[in-house]
Design a protein around this motif. Structure first.
Motif, PDB file in Angstrom:
ATOM      1  N   MET A 296      10.169 -16.341  31.537  1.00  0.00           N
ATOM      2  CA  MET A 296       8.965 -16.246  32.355  1.00  0.00           C
ATOM      3  C   MET A 296       8.549 -17.616  32.890  1.00  0.00           C
ATOM      4  O   MET A 296       8.706 -18.622  32.214  1.00  0.00           O
ATOM      5  CB  MET A 296       7.818 -15.675  31.522  1.00  0.00           C
ATOM      6  CG  MET A 296       6.518 -15.516  32.282  1.00  0.00           C
ATOM      7  SD  MET A 296       5.120 -15.009  31.244  1.00  0.00           S
ATOM      8  CE  MET A 296       5.729 -13.515  30.501  1.00  0.00           C
ATOM      9  N   VAL A 297       7.996 -17.585  34.095  1.00  0.00           N
ATOM     10  CA  VAL A 297       7.325 -18.753  34.659  1.00  0.00           C
ATOM     11  C   VAL A 297       5.830 -18.476  34.605  1.00  0.00           C
ATOM     12  O   VAL A 297       5.384 -17.380  34.965  1.00  0.00           O
ATOM     13  CB  VAL A 297       7.767 -19.006  36.123  1.00  0.00           C
ATOM     14  CG1 VAL A 297       6.953 -20.136  36.740  1.00  0.00           C
ATOM     15  CG2 VAL A 297       9.254 -19.306  36.192  1.00  0.00           C
ATOM     16  N   VAL A 298       5.074 -19.456  34.148  1.00  0.00           N
ATOM     17  CA  VAL A 298       3.617 -19.329  34.084  1.00  0.00           C
ATOM     18  C   VAL A 298       3.012 -20.315  35.080  1.00  0.00           C
ATOM     19  O   VAL A 298       3.300 -21.516  35.032  1.00  0.00           O
ATOM     20  CB  VAL A 298       3.077 -19.597  32.668  1.00  0.00           C
ATOM     21  CG1 VAL A 298       1.561 -19.429  32.635  1.00  0.00           C
ATOM     22  CG2 VAL A 298       3.744 -18.663  31.658  1.00  0.00           C
ATOM     23  N   ILE A 299       2.188 -19.777  35.980  1.00  0.00           N
ATOM     24  CA  ILE A 299       1.532 -20.598  36.987  1.00  0.00           C
ATOM     25  C   ILE A 299       0.149 -20.999  36.475  1.00  0.00           C
ATOM     26  O   ILE A 299      -0.632 -20.161  36.023  1.00  0.00           O
ATOM     27  CB  ILE A 299       1.390 -19.841  38.328  1.00  0.00           C
ATOM     28  CG1 ILE A 299       2.760 -19.347  38.813  1.00  0.00           C
ATOM     29  CG2 ILE A 299       0.709 -20.715  39.372  1.00  0.00           C
ATOM     30  CD1 ILE A 299       3.764 -20.429  39.132  1.00  0.00           C
TER      31      ILE A 299
ATOM     32  N   VAL B  70      10.119 -15.057  46.032  1.00  0.00           N
ATOM     33  CA  VAL B  70      10.950 -15.353  44.858  1.00  0.00           C
ATOM     34  C   VAL B  70      11.346 -14.069  44.136  1.00  0.00           C
ATOM     35  O   VAL B  70      10.596 -13.109  44.114  1.00  0.00           O
ATOM     36  CB  VAL B  70      10.214 -16.307  43.881  1.00  0.00           C
ATOM     37  CG1 VAL B  70       9.923 -17.644  44.533  1.00  0.00           C
ATOM     38  CG2 VAL B  70       8.947 -15.700  43.345  1.00  0.00           C
ATOM     39  N   PRO B  71      12.523 -14.064  43.532  1.00  0.00           N
ATOM     40  CA  PRO B  71      12.994 -12.860  42.819  1.00  0.00           C
ATOM     41  C   PRO B  71      12.486 -12.800  41.386  1.00  0.00           C
ATOM     42  O   PRO B  71      13.263 -12.692  40.444  1.00  0.00           O
ATOM     43  CB  PRO B  71      14.518 -13.016  42.875  1.00  0.00           C
ATOM     44  CG  PRO B  71      14.733 -14.497  42.854  1.00  0.00           C
ATOM     45  CD  PRO B  71      13.568 -15.084  43.621  1.00  0.00           C
ATOM     46  N   LEU B  72      11.185 -12.902  41.205  1.00  0.00           N
ATOM     47  CA  LEU B  72      10.562 -12.772  39.895  1.00  0.00           C
ATOM     48  C   LEU B  72       9.591 -11.612  39.929  1.00  0.00           C
ATOM     49  O   LEU B  72       8.917 -11.391  40.949  1.00  0.00           O
ATOM     50  CB  LEU B  72       9.827 -14.055  39.521  1.00  0.00           C
ATOM     51  CG  LEU B  72      10.696 -15.301  39.296  1.00  0.00           C
ATOM     52  CD1 LEU B  72       9.835 -16.544  39.218  1.00  0.00           C
ATOM     53  CD2 LEU B  72      11.546 -15.138  38.050  1.00  0.00           C
ATOM     54  N   GLN B  73       9.491 -10.895  38.839  1.00  0.00           N
ATOM     55  CA  GLN B  73       8.600  -9.744  38.761  1.00  0.00           C
ATOM     56  C   GLN B  73       7.269 -10.164  38.158  1.00  0.00           C
ATOM     57  O   GLN B  73       7.232 -10.904  37.190  1.00  0.00           O
ATOM     58  CB  GLN B  73       9.234  -8.642  37.898  1.00  0.00           C
ATOM     59  CG  GLN B  73      10.492  -8.068  38.477  1.00  0.00           C
ATOM     60  CD  GLN B  73      10.268  -7.473  39.851  1.00  0.00           C
ATOM     61  OE1 GLN B  73       9.363  -6.678  40.045  1.00  0.00           O
ATOM     62  NE2 GLN B  73      11.078  -7.872  40.827  1.00  0.00           N
ATOM     63  N   PRO B  74       6.176  -9.641  38.706  1.00  0.00           N
ATOM     64  CA  PRO B  74       4.878  -9.951  38.108  1.00  0.00           C
ATOM     65  C   PRO B  74       4.757  -9.309  36.735  1.00  0.00           C
ATOM     66  O   PRO B  74       5.345  -8.258  36.473  1.00  0.00           O
ATOM     67  CB  PRO B  74       3.884  -9.346  39.093  1.00  0.00           C
ATOM     68  CG  PRO B  74       4.641  -8.295  39.830  1.00  0.00           C
ATOM     69  CD  PRO B  74       6.081  -8.755  39.849  1.00  0.00           C
ATOM     70  N   LEU B  75       4.026  -9.960  35.882  1.00  0.00           N
ATOM     71  CA  LEU B  75       3.773  -9.421  34.557  1.00  0.00           C
ATOM     72  C   LEU B  75       3.001  -8.126  34.685  1.00  0.00           C
ATOM     73  O   LEU B  75       2.113  -8.006  35.507  1.00  0.00           O
ATOM     74  CB  LEU B  75       2.958 -10.420  33.735  1.00  0.00           C
ATOM     75  CG  LEU B  75       2.731 -10.090  32.284  1.00  0.00           C
ATOM     76  CD1 LEU B  75       4.050 -10.162  31.511  1.00  0.00           C
ATOM     77  CD2 LEU B  75       1.717 -11.019  31.682  1.00  0.00           C
ATOM     78  N   GLY B  76       3.341  -7.158  33.878  1.00  0.00           N
ATOM     79  CA  GLY B  76       2.550  -5.935  33.932  1.00  0.00           C
ATOM     80  C   GLY B  76       3.403  -4.777  33.814  1.00  0.00           C
ATOM     81  O   GLY B  76       3.479  -3.732  33.602  1.00  0.00           O
TER      82      GLY B  76
ATOM     83  N   ALA C 111       3.792 -15.051  35.809  1.00  0.00           N
ATOM     84  CA  ALA C 111       2.422 -14.669  35.459  1.00  0.00           C
ATOM     85  C   ALA C 111       1.510 -15.860  35.660  1.00  0.00           C
ATOM     86  O   ALA C 111       1.949 -17.014  35.667  1.00  0.00           O
ATOM     87  CB  ALA C 111       2.349 -14.207  34.000  1.00  0.00           C
ATOM     88  N   GLY C 112       0.240 -15.559  35.794  1.00  0.00           N
ATOM     89  CA  GLY C 112      -0.768 -16.601  35.813  1.00  0.00           C
ATOM     90  C   GLY C 112      -1.262 -16.858  34.404  1.00  0.00           C
ATOM     91  O   GLY C 112      -1.227 -15.967  33.549  1.00  0.00           O
ATOM     92  N   HIS C 113      -1.719 -18.059  34.156  1.00  0.00           N
ATOM     93  CA  HIS C 113      -2.258 -18.408  32.845  1.00  0.00           C
ATOM     94  C   HIS C 113      -3.370 -17.442  32.451  1.00  0.00           C
ATOM     95  O   HIS C 113      -3.476 -17.030  31.293  1.00  0.00           O
ATOM     96  CB  HIS C 113      -2.776 -19.851  32.906  1.00  0.00           C
ATOM     97  CG  HIS C 113      -3.064 -20.467  31.589  1.00  0.00           C
ATOM     98  ND1 HIS C 113      -3.603 -21.708  31.469  1.00  0.00           N
ATOM     99  CD2 HIS C 113      -2.889 -20.027  30.317  1.00  0.00           C
ATOM    100  CE1 HIS C 113      -3.758 -22.006  30.183  1.00  0.00           C
ATOM    101  NE2 HIS C 113      -3.325 -21.011  29.466  1.00  0.00           N
TER     102      HIS C 113
END
Length: 188
Positions: A30-33, A182-188, A143-145
């Motif tokens: 995961m990447v966290v913004i 970007v090819p990342l899926q949002p958390l959820g 995801a966001g912080h």
């Protein structure tokens, strides 16, 4: 020698960088913004250098993107940085320089986050995310912080009122734009 991850990436390891645990890059999921909720990159660096743990480390993201779009790496993705409680082991933290609620983070009267992100920051974020996904194909989510740290705490101006401990990256972060690039899926 140019950095292979991203052209122009500035490597500025934190003083305790080598004390941070090493991890298998294939564990990154995961990447966290984040946003710094500080006035500038220099202040964010000062906060990142503060030692807060017995290990000799402090809180920091891996990458910082300044308002002019410059990207600085404080912690290598192969190391565990302290950027989000309980989610550090498999995530990469990206901090966007933005004042957020600074300097009244927990004051219930100052919860607006009304500084827009710059176009240069957003373009740099898109490039960084694309490079990270290429370098670390196990990255799948973003995801966001504020989605990961849901704690409510007493407001600094009135303990009978609670406020979100973390609100970043805030309501002005353009999730639809970033997710489309970007090819990342949002958390959820």
């Amino acid at each position: 020698m140019p950095n292979p991850l991203l052209p122009g990436l500035q490597l500025q390891p934190l003083p305790y960088h080598d004390r941070l645990p090493v991890r298998d890059p294939s564990s990154l999921a995961m990447v966290v913004i984040h946003c710094t909720e500080l006035p500038d990159l220099a202040t964010a660096r000062e906060y990142g250098e503060r030692v807060l743990y017995d290990s000799g480390a402090g809180n920091s993201g891996h990458f910082y993107i300044d308002r002019d779009g410059s990207v600085v790496q404080y912690v290598a993705p192969e190391r565990i940085a302290h950027h989000v409680r309980g989610m550090n082991a498999d995530s990469v933290g990206i901090e966007l320089v933005n004042s957020g609620r600074y300097p009244h983070w927990l004051d219930s009267r100052h919860q607006a986050m009304d500084e827009p992100y710059t176009e240069a920051q957003l373009l740099a974020l898109e490039r960084l995310l694309q490079a990270l996904v290429l370098q670390y194909p196990s990255l799948r989510q973003i995801a966001g912080h504020d989605q990961l740290d849901l704690e409510q705490v007493p407001a600094s101006d009135d303990p009978a009122v609670t406020v979100a401990r973390k609100r970043d990256p805030g309501p002005l972060f353009p999730w639809q734009r970033i997710l489309a690039k970007v090819p990342l899926q949002p958390l959820g």
